[in-house]
Design a protein around this motif. Structure first.
Motif, PDB file in Angstrom:
ATOM      1  N   LEU A  64       0.838  -1.216   0.000  1.00  0.00           N
ATOM      2  CA  LEU A  64       0.000   0.000   0.000  1.00  0.00           C
ATOM      3  C   LEU A  64       0.864   1.253   0.000  1.00  0.00           C
ATOM      4  O   LEU A  64       0.603   2.197  -0.752  1.00  0.00           O
ATOM      5  CB  LEU A  64      -0.909   0.026   1.237  1.00  0.00           C
ATOM      6  CG  LEU A  64      -2.207  -0.778   1.164  1.00  0.00           C
ATOM      7  CD1 LEU A  64      -2.927  -0.714   2.506  1.00  0.00           C
ATOM      8  CD2 LEU A  64      -3.122  -0.265   0.049  1.00  0.00           C
ATOM      9  N   ARG A  65       1.901   1.259   0.871  1.00  0.00           N
ATOM     10  CA  ARG A  65       2.784   2.440   0.934  1.00  0.00           C
ATOM     11  C   ARG A  65       3.445   2.690  -0.414  1.00  0.00           C
ATOM     12  O   ARG A  65       3.698   3.821  -0.799  1.00  0.00           O
ATOM     13  CB  ARG A  65       3.847   2.258   2.030  1.00  0.00           C
ATOM     14  CG  ARG A  65       3.298   2.411   3.447  1.00  0.00           C
ATOM     15  CD  ARG A  65       4.403   2.704   4.460  1.00  0.00           C
ATOM     16  NE  ARG A  65       5.417   1.672   4.538  1.00  0.00           N
ATOM     17  CZ  ARG A  65       5.288   0.519   5.195  1.00  0.00           C
ATOM     18  NH1 ARG A  65       4.165   0.246   5.834  1.00  0.00           N
ATOM     19  NH2 ARG A  65       6.280  -0.343   5.238  1.00  0.00           N
ATOM     20  N   ARG A  66       3.731   1.620  -1.141  1.00  0.00           N
ATOM     21  CA  ARG A  66       4.351   1.770  -2.473  1.00  0.00           C
ATOM     22  C   ARG A  66       3.299   2.021  -3.558  1.00  0.00           C
ATOM     23  O   ARG A  66       3.633   2.109  -4.731  1.00  0.00           O
ATOM     24  CB  ARG A  66       5.157   0.502  -2.821  1.00  0.00           C
ATOM     25  CG  ARG A  66       6.440   0.422  -2.039  1.00  0.00           C
ATOM     26  CD  ARG A  66       7.235  -0.823  -2.359  1.00  0.00           C
ATOM     27  NE  ARG A  66       7.668  -0.974  -3.745  1.00  0.00           N
ATOM     28  CZ  ARG A  66       8.651  -0.277  -4.315  1.00  0.00           C
ATOM     29  NH1 ARG A  66       9.297   0.631  -3.623  1.00  0.00           N
ATOM     30  NH2 ARG A  66       8.985  -0.489  -5.583  1.00  0.00           N
ATOM     31  N   ARG A  67       2.030   2.120  -3.119  1.00  0.00           N
ATOM     32  CA  ARG A  67       0.901   2.384  -4.035  1.00  0.00           C
ATOM     33  C   ARG A  67       0.861   1.372  -5.183  1.00  0.00           C
ATOM     34  O   ARG A  67       0.662   1.725  -6.349  1.00  0.00           O
ATOM     35  CB  ARG A  67       0.976   3.803  -4.615  1.00  0.00           C
ATOM     36  CG  ARG A  67       0.969   4.885  -3.567  1.00  0.00           C
ATOM     37  CD  ARG A  67       0.842   6.247  -4.206  1.00  0.00           C
ATOM     38  NE  ARG A  67       1.161   7.305  -3.263  1.00  0.00           N
ATOM     39  CZ  ARG A  67       0.411   7.673  -2.239  1.00  0.00           C
ATOM     40  NH1 ARG A  67      -0.734   7.082  -2.014  1.00  0.00           N
ATOM     41  NH2 ARG A  67       0.804   8.644  -1.447  1.00  0.00           N
ATOM     42  N   LEU A  68       1.082   0.113  -4.841  1.00  0.00           N
ATOM     43  CA  LEU A  68       1.055  -0.917  -5.884  1.00  0.00           C
ATOM     44  C   LEU A  68      -0.378  -1.209  -6.307  1.00  0.00           C
ATOM     45  O   LEU A  68      -1.303  -1.165  -5.488  1.00  0.00           O
ATOM     46  CB  LEU A  68       1.705  -2.216  -5.389  1.00  0.00           C
ATOM     47  CG  LEU A  68       3.171  -2.160  -4.994  1.00  0.00           C
ATOM     48  CD1 LEU A  68       3.723  -3.572  -4.794  1.00  0.00           C
ATOM     49  CD2 LEU A  68       4.016  -1.421  -6.041  1.00  0.00           C
ATOM     50  N   GLY A  69      -0.549  -1.502  -7.561  1.00  0.00           N
ATOM     51  CA  GLY A  69      -1.869  -1.855  -8.094  1.00  0.00           C
ATOM     52  C   GLY A  69      -1.695  -2.677  -9.360  1.00  0.00           C
ATOM     53  O   GLY A  69      -0.588  -3.137  -9.670  1.00  0.00           O
ATOM     54  N   ALA A  70      -2.792  -2.822 -10.091  1.00  0.00           N
ATOM     55  CA  ALA A  70      -2.802  -3.674 -11.284  1.00  0.00           C
ATOM     56  C   ALA A  70      -1.616  -3.341 -12.181  1.00  0.00           C
ATOM     57  O   ALA A  70      -1.314  -2.170 -12.423  1.00  0.00           O
ATOM     58  CB  ALA A  70      -4.105  -3.474 -12.041  1.00  0.00           C
TER      59      ALA A  70
END
Ligand code: GLY
Length: 308
Positions: A64-70
């Motif tokens: 989440l902190r690294r703003r990971l997503g698809a």
């Protein structure tokens, strides 16, 4: 989420620089050996200690902190535990939006845990009590083998012995280790392609593992050494149940005994079988030779046959 058919196994060199845009998960021991460092690296505790909800939660928070997503890729560099926790976290994070590449550094991970999408955490002392499926690509770099100690190499040979028994070919043991590993990994991939969710044929890969998990828990044995012990005892069990003949049982038991120390199977280990994942309605689940089909036995029967 990736499907099993799209999950590849590649063989080649792991070059850290190729993954600077990805999120790397490893442990400090592995990081030190291979010089893995940077803001994109997350360190899990070493070994089985990593397989907890707390570690999986910390990893999800880091995602989440690294703003990971698809579209973002996670790279798990390590043995079975690193792969299990990272796969679990990827499976639940944003409902499986991430991509995962396993880079197995141990023989056990190369031939087994990195392949086929199973993930696992231990809960209340029960090994692999919780898990999901998250199919991932694998990059196997044989140069990692040079960094393994004799114990780790021996442990890997326990899982390899399982595959040789499943194929019925003891001579595979004479091939160079790289070839043995590639043979086993490809064999497992084929089985998983036919039965990704362990509803039928894939169960045979659990041969030796009922006894192995009990011995791992009681004695803290490395996984593959415990599997070799499981092969020894579960072959005895199959013979005593009339599922294989004496020559077959002797041949494989002797091979296991020639390669590994065989430890006594105890009452305490038998009791811990009551928690095995393969159990149904309180009966203990095994996968036994020579056909490698699931078999259910009462705990009293297991004790009578194995505590001799
Ligand atoms: N390790 C057994 C399986 O992946 O099915």
């Amino acid at each position: 989420m990736k499907k099993i058919d799209d999950a590849r196994i590649d063989y080649g060199k792991f070059v850290l620089d190729d993954y600077r845009d990805d999120s790397i998960v490893t442990d400090r021991h592995i990081a030190e050996i291979y010089g893995i460092r940077g803001k994109n690296v997350f360190y899990l505790p070493r070994g089985e200690q990593a397989k907890t909800f707390a570690c999986a939660q910390r990893l999800c928070k880091w995602f989440l902190r690294r703003r990971l997503g698809a579209g973002n890729r996670v790279v798990a560099v390590g043995g079975g535990s690193i792969g299990d926790v990272t796969g679990f976290a990827c499976g639940i994070y944003k409902r499986g939006a991430l991509r995962l590449l396993h880079v197995p550094t141990t023989v056990v991970a190369m031939v087994d845990s990195a392949i086929g999408g199973k993930t696992a955490l231990d809960v209340d002392g029960v090994k692999n009590a919780v898990g999901n499926y998250f199919f991932a690509d694998v990059l196997t770099d044989f140069s990692f083998l040079a960094t393994l100690g004799d114990d780790q190499l021996l442990s890997g040979k326990g899982e390899i012995l399982k595959y040789f028994m499943l194929c019925g070919d003891p001579d595979l043991v004479k091939r160079p280790l790289n070839e043995q590993i590639a043979f086993c990994a490809d064999y497992k991939r084929e089985v998983c392609l036919r039965d990704p969710y362990c509803e039928g044929e894939r169960n045979k890969l659990n041969f030796g593992h009922t006894v192995a998990h009990a011995m791992e828990l009681a004695l803290g044995l490395p996984h593959g050494v415990a599997v070799a012990n499981g092969i020894f005892y579960e072959t005895s069990l199959a013979f005593r149940l009339g599922l294989c003949d004496a020559n077959y049982a002797e041949h494989w038991r002797n091979l296991a005994k020639s390669l590994f120390d065989v430890y006594p199977f105890t009452e305490e280990m038998a009791e811990s079988l009551l928690q095995d994942k393969k159990n149904v309605n309180g009966q203990i689940g095994f996968v036994l030779p020579a056909e490698f089909k699931p078999v259910l036995l009462d705990i009293s029967r297991v004790k009578a046959l194995l505590l001799q």
